[in-house]
Write an enzyme that holds these catalytic residues in place. Structure first.
Site, PDB file in Angstrom:
ATOM      1  N   ASP A  52      36.764  43.977  46.463  1.00  0.00           N
ATOM      2  CA  ASP A  52      37.007  42.538  46.605  1.00  0.00           C
ATOM      3  C   ASP A  52      37.331  42.322  48.084  1.00  0.00           C
ATOM      4  O   ASP A  52      37.687  43.263  48.804  1.00  0.00           O
ATOM      5  CB  ASP A  52      38.197  42.169  45.711  1.00  0.00           C
ATOM      6  CG  ASP A  52      38.813  40.838  46.061  1.00  0.00           C
ATOM      7  OD1 ASP A  52      38.085  39.832  46.024  1.00  0.00           O
ATOM      8  OD2 ASP A  52      40.008  40.819  46.399  1.00  0.00           O
TER       9      ASP A  52
ATOM     10  N   ASP B 215      39.083  38.970  49.754  1.00  0.00           N
ATOM     11  CA  ASP B 215      40.339  38.274  50.083  1.00  0.00           C
ATOM     12  C   ASP B 215      41.529  38.849  49.327  1.00  0.00           C
ATOM     13  O   ASP B 215      41.536  38.865  48.107  1.00  0.00           O
ATOM     14  CB  ASP B 215      40.178  36.777  49.785  1.00  0.00           C
ATOM     15  CG  ASP B 215      39.172  36.142  50.722  1.00  0.00           C
ATOM     16  OD1 ASP B 215      38.194  35.562  50.237  1.00  0.00           O
ATOM     17  OD2 ASP B 215      39.345  36.268  51.948  1.00  0.00           O
TER      18      ASP B 215
HETATM   19  C1  XBP Z   1      39.231  34.724  47.025  1.00  0.00           C
HETATM   20  C2  XBP Z   1      38.825  33.331  46.755  1.00  0.00           C
HETATM   21  C3  XBP Z   1      38.156  32.526  47.842  1.00  0.00           C
HETATM   22  C4  XBP Z   1      39.098  32.374  49.051  1.00  0.00           C
HETATM   23  C5  XBP Z   1      38.665  31.207  49.920  1.00  0.00           C
HETATM   24  O1  XBP Z   1      38.032  35.464  47.039  1.00  0.00           O
HETATM   25  O2  XBP Z   1      38.982  32.889  45.627  1.00  0.00           O
HETATM   26  O3  XBP Z   1      37.902  31.257  47.284  1.00  0.00           O
HETATM   27  O4  XBP Z   1      40.404  32.066  48.558  1.00  0.00           O
HETATM   28  O5  XBP Z   1      37.328  31.420  50.364  1.00  0.00           O
HETATM   29  P1  XBP Z   1      38.048  37.058  46.601  1.00  0.00           P
HETATM   30  P2  XBP Z   1      36.240  30.252  50.129  1.00  0.00           P
HETATM   31  O6  XBP Z   1      37.158  37.120  45.385  1.00  0.00           O
HETATM   32  O7  XBP Z   1      37.498  37.772  47.805  1.00  0.00           O
HETATM   33  O8  XBP Z   1      39.479  37.446  46.305  1.00  0.00           O
HETATM   34  O9  XBP Z   1      36.864  28.967  50.654  1.00  0.00           O
HETATM   35  O10 XBP Z   1      35.044  30.685  50.939  1.00  0.00           O
HETATM   36  O11 XBP Z   1      35.990  30.224  48.657  1.00  0.00           O
HETATM   37 MG    MG Z   2      40.890  38.743  46.050  1.00  0.00          MG
END
Ligand code: XBP
Ligand code: MG
Length: 247
Positions: free
Chosen positions: A17, A19
């Protein structure tokens, strides 16, 4: 166990993953959302407590739409271009602000991530990314935090542009497995949130969770392991964890 089945269950790929897992990015995302709201002349301001609850919604556009519908239901429009267009415009402003912040060094990889990625690559494990964030955000993170010459370490990247159904839906992980050409049993997912864990488990993946300040309170039932971070975690330890029964 016959050799073929044994081989199928050997760890062959790590699926990361982005973020909260590769890097603690959500504070930079939060600042970028607030920058976009101000740039659009909105009096919306998300603080950490509100954003922590809004992170239950995967996807920045979906998160803003949820907030608009639940906190400002009376507002049917902002600038005459309709709800969907306004959300898209706000998200473009936000993504530009986030990209500038990451380029400016606002985000670092979490402890142990780079060492593990490099060791896994050297030992022949394949590396993939399965995220609900936007491709721009992945590119700028890999370029600035891992280095432009290293971003090709990830042989498969599935993101918001290729998997529109967001976590906890398993689509992004199922598409990653298909492109890797590997069964879920020979891969390991690394996540930070309950939505991410649910998506990975629904795709049949054993999953290691490294929570962060935004997700520490989440329910991680079904995780193979919950670790504070990946510092000092070796590929050998991942092979051992992967071969052990689910908690
Ligand atoms: C986390 C998310 C993303 C980010 C914001 O992604 O849910 O929406 O918070 O990025 P991950 P965007 O699956 O990597 O944990 O504004 O581009 O959605
Ligand atoms: Mg994440």
């Amino acid at each position: 166990m016959n050799k073929h089945v044994e081989s199928d269950l050997m760890l062959k790929a790590l699926i990361f993953d982005v973020d909260g897992t590769l890097a603690d990015t959500e504070s930079a995302h939060l600042a970028a959302f607030n920058h976009a709201f101000a740039e659009q002349g909105l009096d919306w301001h998300w603080d950490v407590a509100l954003y922590t609850s809004l992170l239950e919604i995967s996807g920045g556009k979906e998160r803003m739409l949820h907030y608009w519908n639940h906190v400002h239901p009376d507002m049917k429009d902002i600038d005459g271009s309709g709800l969907r267009d306004t959300i898209d415009h706000l998200h473009a402003l936000k993504t530009a602000a986030y990209e500038a912040a990451v380029q400016g060094g606002a985000v670092q990889l979490r402890p142990g991530v780079l060492a593990l990625i490099e060791q896994a690559h050297q030992q022949g494990l394949r590396l993939a990314i399965a995220t609900t964030t936007s491709p721009v955000n992945i590119a700028v993170l890999l370029r600035n935090a891992i280095g432009a010459d290293r971003k090709d370490l990830f042989v498969v990247i599935e993101d918001a542009s290729t998997a529109p159904k967001k976590k906890p839906h398993p689509q992004v992980y199922l598409q990653t497995l298909t492109r890797l050409g590997l069964p879920a049993g020979s891969c390991l997912a690394l996540e930070d949130s309950s939505n991410g864990l649910r998506a990975a488990v629904a795709a049949g993946l054993k999953t290691i969770v490294t929570p962060n300040n935004f997700t520490a309170h989440h329910d991680f039932s079904g995780a193979l392991r919950v670790l504070p971070n990946l510092e000092g975690v070796s590929v050998e330890q991942l092979h051992t964890m992967h071969g052990q029964p689910q908690n």
